[in-house]
Design an enzyme around this catalytic site. Structure first.
Site, PDB file in Angstrom:
ATOM      1  N   ASP A 150       7.398  -1.014 -46.229  1.00 22.58           N
ATOM      2  CA  ASP A 150       6.212  -0.167 -46.114  1.00 22.58           C
ATOM      3  C   ASP A 150       5.045  -0.848 -46.822  1.00 22.58           C
ATOM      4  O   ASP A 150       5.042  -1.001 -48.036  1.00 22.58           O
ATOM      5  CB  ASP A 150       6.488   1.206 -46.742  1.00 22.58           C
ATOM      6  CG  ASP A 150       5.408   2.233 -46.425  1.00 22.58           C
ATOM      7  OD1 ASP A 150       4.224   1.861 -46.380  1.00 22.58           O
ATOM      8  OD2 ASP A 150       5.762   3.417 -46.262  1.00 22.58           O
ATOM      9  N   SER A 184       3.803  10.565 -45.090  1.00 27.59           N
ATOM     10  CA  SER A 184       2.693   9.983 -45.846  1.00 27.59           C
ATOM     11  C   SER A 184       1.931  11.073 -46.615  1.00 27.59           C
ATOM     12  O   SER A 184       2.522  11.757 -47.455  1.00 27.59           O
ATOM     13  CB  SER A 184       1.787   9.202 -44.895  1.00 27.59           C
ATOM     14  OG  SER A 184       0.948   8.323 -45.592  1.00 27.59           O
ATOM     15  N   HIS A 232       5.658   1.573 -42.518  1.00 30.23           N
ATOM     16  CA  HIS A 232       5.152   2.903 -42.862  1.00 30.23           C
ATOM     17  C   HIS A 232       5.245   3.857 -41.674  1.00 30.23           C
ATOM     18  O   HIS A 232       5.624   5.014 -41.820  1.00 30.23           O
ATOM     19  CB  HIS A 232       3.699   2.785 -43.326  1.00 30.23           C
ATOM     20  CG  HIS A 232       3.128   4.053 -43.865  1.00 30.23           C
ATOM     21  ND1 HIS A 232       3.593   4.642 -45.032  1.00 30.23           N
ATOM     22  CD2 HIS A 232       2.129   4.853 -43.409  1.00 30.23           C
ATOM     23  CE1 HIS A 232       2.899   5.745 -45.268  1.00 30.23           C
ATOM     24  NE2 HIS A 232       2.018   5.905 -44.301  1.00 30.23           N
TER      25      HIS A 232
END
Length: 273
Positions: free
Chosen positions: A224, A95, A253
């Site tokens: 995601d 991320s 995610h």
């Protein structure tokens, strides 16, 4: 505790474990190095030296209120790499950590990086603009700012549902996973987390992706809900000189946690290749 005092006085908490080829993991917002536990133990048992750290303002690092940018995060990582004298490192970022990794490799690695991995990562740029019309609207990030400022305790728990795909029909919800995310988030400083929203949403990493020539693995879940794949991995792979893309139908995610067996297997194959 192991900590490094950076040039500006910020104390960075880190864990340096094992012996062998070096892997360095960079966590996502608003978490800590603990988010990599499923990877740390796996790779230690495979004979790797594993380095993780809490980003400034996050986890057990100093809760200072300054310089929460991707540029600074990458610079901080470089100071830690140089302090530990790490070489031929595989850098793995999830991320926001993926943005940190690609900026670090492009601007700060000084030949110390061997490969990079971007998992569910923010590059090239998340926010919608004239140059990125299919990006995420600014209103979404404004709401995250509002919730972080005024409702952080509850918001951090609620966010775990889309983060791990626990809001999908048939999902096997694990309260312990949610509580661990919440625990990590609330360890960090609210100012760092608030300012970090701008860092992860508005930093344009297009030129960094274009410039990097070491092998880069891009891994992204097709479900995601936090960093949509169409605006991230599917664009990043087109910009990389030496990239490989793996997408995962139905994965969320937070797939390094919920799907760690699959993710670890693919990571190991890329690292060994």
């Amino acid at each position: 505790m192991s900590t490094l005092a950076l040039k500006d006085g910020t104390e960075i908490f880190y864990k340096d474990q094992g012996e062998g080829p070096v892997l360095m993991f960079h966590h996502g917002w608003p978490l800590s190095s603990d988010d990599w536990d499923a990877q740390v133990i796996f790779f230690l048992k495979k004979g790797y030296r594993v380095v993780t750290h809490d980003r400034r303002g996050h986890g057990r690092s100093s809760q200072n209120i300054y310089n929460h940018t991707i540029e600074q995060y990458a610079s901080d990582a470089a100071e830690l790499v140089e302090f530990l004298d790490l070489k031929d490192v595989v850098h793995i970022g999830h991320s926001t950590g993926g943005g940190e990794v690609i900026r670090y490799v492009n601007k700060y690695s000084n030949g110390r990086a061997k490969k990079a991995v971007l998992i569910s990562a923010i590059p090239p740029v998340m926010v919608q603009s004239e140059n990125n019309p299919d990006g995420v609207p600014m209103s979404v990030f404004d709401d995250i700012r509002e919730q972080t400022m005024n409702n952080r305790n509850q918001f951090y728990y609620d966010l775990t549902f889309p983060f791990y795909g626990y809001n999908r029909e048939g999902a096997k919800v694990k309260d312990g996973v949610q509580r661990n995310w919440w625990r990590q988030g609330l360890m960090g400083g609210i100012v760092a987390h608030y300012d970090g929203i701008k860092a992860f949403s508005e930093t344009d990493l297009t030129e960094d992706l274009k410039a990097v020539d070491i092998p880069v693995l891009v891994m992204h879940g097709e479900d995601d809900q936090i960093v949509p794949i169409a605006n991230a991995a599917l664009k990043s792979i087109k910009l990389l000189k030496n990239g490989k893309l793996i997408t995962y139908p139905g994965f969320p995610h937070g797939m390094p946690t919920t799907e760690h067996q699959t993710i670890n297997k693919d990571l190991l194959e890329f690292i060994r290749s």
